[in-house]
Design a protein around this motif. Structure first.
Motif, short mmCIF file in Angstrom:
data_model
loop_
_atom_site.label_atom_id
_atom_site.label_comp_id
_atom_site.label_asym_id
_atom_site.label_seq_id
_atom_site.Cartn_x
_atom_site.Cartn_y
_atom_site.Cartn_z
N GLY A 1 46.16 83.41 53.29
CA GLY A 1 46.85 84.34 52.22
C GLY A 1 45.99 84.09 50.72
O GLY A 1 45.67 82.98 50.61
N PHE A 2 45.65 85.15 50.14
CA PHE A 2 44.93 85.10 48.89
C PHE A 2 45.94 85.94 47.90
O PHE A 2 46.10 87.32 48.12
N GLN A 3 46.35 85.21 46.76
CA GLN A 3 46.93 85.95 45.86
C GLN A 3 45.99 86.04 44.60
O GLN A 3 45.43 84.93 44.21
N ILE A 4 45.72 87.25 44.11
CA ILE A 4 45.00 87.53 42.94
C ILE A 4 45.73 87.60 41.45
O ILE A 4 46.66 88.36 41.67
N VAL A 5 45.14 86.88 40.95
CA VAL A 5 45.75 86.86 39.30
C VAL A 5 44.45 87.00 38.38
O VAL A 5 43.40 87.11 38.76
N ASP A 6 45.00 87.53 37.29
CA ASP A 6 44.16 87.63 36.25
C ASP A 6 43.80 86.41 35.41
O ASP A 6 45.11 85.83 34.68
N LYS B 1 38.36 88.20 37.17
CA LYS B 1 37.98 88.49 35.82
C LYS B 1 37.39 87.42 35.07
O LYS B 1 37.43 87.23 33.70
N HIS B 2 36.83 86.12 35.82
CA HIS B 2 36.27 85.09 35.19
C HIS B 2 35.01 85.51 34.40
O HIS B 2 34.83 84.62 33.52
N ASP B 3 34.62 86.69 34.45
CA ASP B 3 33.59 87.11 33.46
C ASP B 3 33.99 87.51 32.24
O ASP B 3 33.26 87.63 31.08
N LYS B 4 35.24 87.49 31.99
CA LYS B 4 35.78 88.06 30.57
C LYS B 4 36.45 86.93 29.90
O LYS B 4 36.93 87.14 28.75
N ILE B 5 36.12 85.59 30.28
CA ILE B 5 36.41 84.64 29.47
C ILE B 5 35.46 83.52 29.07
O ILE B 5 34.56 83.67 29.70
N LYS C 1 33.19 80.04 28.72
CA LYS C 1 33.36 78.83 29.52
C LYS C 1 34.44 77.85 29.12
O LYS C 1 34.93 77.01 29.67
N SER C 2 34.49 77.58 27.70
CA SER C 2 35.35 76.74 27.28
C SER C 2 36.72 76.76 27.47
O SER C 2 37.70 76.19 27.50
N GLN C 3 37.26 78.17 28.03
CA GLN C 3 38.62 78.52 28.37
C GLN C 3 38.97 78.25 30.03
O GLN C 3 39.90 78.39 30.24
N LEU C 4 37.91 77.99 30.75
CA LEU C 4 38.10 78.01 32.03
C LEU C 4 39.04 76.76 32.59
O LEU C 4 40.07 77.31 33.18
N GLU C 5 38.74 75.73 32.26
CA GLU C 5 39.65 74.70 32.68
C GLU C 5 41.18 74.66 32.45
O GLU C 5 42.03 74.73 33.08
N GLY C 6 41.46 75.33 30.64
CA GLY C 6 42.92 75.47 30.52
C GLY C 6 43.61 76.73 31.25
O GLY C 6 44.52 76.56 31.58
N SER C 7 42.79 77.69 31.48
CA SER C 7 43.27 79.07 32.23
C SER C 7 43.68 78.45 33.68
O SER C 7 44.76 78.84 34.22
N LEU C 8 42.94 77.98 34.20
CA LEU C 8 43.19 77.22 35.62
C LEU C 8 44.25 76.49 35.75
O LEU C 8 45.28 76.78 36.64
N GLN C 9 44.56 75.51 34.79
CA GLN C 9 45.66 74.54 34.51
C GLN C 9 46.97 75.58 34.34
O GLN C 9 47.83 75.19 35.12
N THR C 10 46.90 76.59 33.35
CA THR C 10 47.97 77.07 33.23
C THR C 10 48.37 78.00 34.45
O THR C 10 49.82 78.17 34.84
N ILE C 11 47.62 78.73 35.20
CA ILE C 11 47.75 79.35 36.52
C ILE C 11 48.52 78.36 37.45
O ILE C 11 49.54 78.61 38.00
N ARG C 12 47.99 77.29 37.73
CA ARG C 12 48.35 76.30 38.58
C ARG C 12 49.84 75.88 38.27
O ARG C 12 50.73 75.78 39.06
N ASN D 1 47.31 71.02 47.20
CA ASN D 1 46.26 71.59 48.51
C ASN D 1 46.13 73.12 48.11
O ASN D 1 45.14 73.62 49.11
N VAL D 2 46.63 73.75 47.35
CA VAL D 2 46.16 75.16 46.98
C VAL D 2 45.04 75.37 46.18
O VAL D 2 45.40 74.99 44.98
N PRO D 3 43.95 75.72 46.45
CA PRO D 3 42.71 75.89 45.68
C PRO D 3 43.06 77.08 44.62
O PRO D 3 43.83 78.17 45.04
N VAL D 4 42.51 76.92 43.46
CA VAL D 4 42.58 78.04 42.51
C VAL D 4 41.09 78.43 42.42
O VAL D 4 40.37 77.51 41.58
N ILE D 5 40.61 79.61 42.68
CA ILE D 5 39.08 79.79 42.62
C ILE D 5 38.93 80.78 41.63
O ILE D 5 39.19 82.02 41.54
N PRO D 6 38.10 80.58 40.55
CA PRO D 6 37.46 81.33 39.65
C PRO D 6 36.69 82.49 40.34
O PRO D 6 35.73 82.07 41.16
#
Length: 197
Positions: free
Chosen positions: A110-115, A144-148, A150-161, A169-174
């Motif tokens: 399964g893939f769940q797509i989030v913003d 929508k990785h192209d809309k943020i 670079k400095s926001q990437l880690e924080g955004s992925l952490q918030t999603i997780r 074991n669930v990957p979060v793929i930008p």
């Protein structure tokens, strides 16, 4: 390998009897109505308008099955969380999802797509729980990785997780449906799971 050019629309399912009954693996895509689900599928296949990109969110109220290279199905679940859809439609959506998720051996991955720009919504959390309860491997596509920046990437992925309560074991793929970032990682995951079938 998978010939992604060999892709065909099979059917729109409105009830359990419409689900394909053959043993091909099914790769499932879920996401909010306006998160770019069709664009993500189109990008993975490198096709412009294969999975229809709707002008109005919330219009896909069927489960769409696409067969890729006679080897695997891409399953496009109806978008969720769109306010303008009537309660009757939302209930119908819920029943269809319940039936699909309860069908044994349907789902391979399964893939769940989030913003990536926003904290996941309550509907996103519910969807992630559905995937987690199936025990089927799944991953998050943070679109929508192209809309943020670079400095926001880690924080955004952490918030999603954290918001989705994801196990390690669930990957979060930008990912960027527009630019193609993350496409190789998603395809590698798909190939990995269908070769294990």
């Amino acid at each position: 390998m998978l010939n992604l050019h060999k892709a065909e629309f099979i059917r729109s399912a409105v009830k359990t009897a419409d689900f394909p009954q053959d043993p091909l693996p099914q790769i499932v895509f879920a996401g909010k109505s306006n998160v770019g689900k069709s664009s993500t599928i189109n990008r993975l296949l490198n096709r412009k308008n294969f999975a229809r990109v709707g002008n109005e969110p919330g219009k896909t109220i069927h489960i769409n099955f696409f067969r890729i290279d006679e080897k695997v199905y891409f399953v496009d679940l109806p978008g969720y969380g769109y306010a303008k859809v009537s309660k009757k439609e939302r209930d119908r959506w819920g029943r269809l999802m319940d039936e699909y998720f309860a069908s044994e051996d349907m789902m391979t991955l399964g893939f769940q797509i989030v913003d990536i720009r926003h904290k996941p919504t309550a509907d996103d959390v519910t969807m992630a729980n559905w995937f987690l309860q199936t025990g089927v491997p799944f991953a998050i596509i943070a679109n929508k990785h192209d809309k943020i920046k670079k400095s926001q990437l880690e924080g955004s992925l952490q918030t999603i997780r954290e918001t989705l309560h994801l196990p390690e074991n669930v990957p979060v793929i930008p990912f960027s449906a527009e630019k193609g970032t993350g496409r190789d990682e998603v395809l590698a995951l798909i190939l990995d799971h269908i070769s294990n079938e």
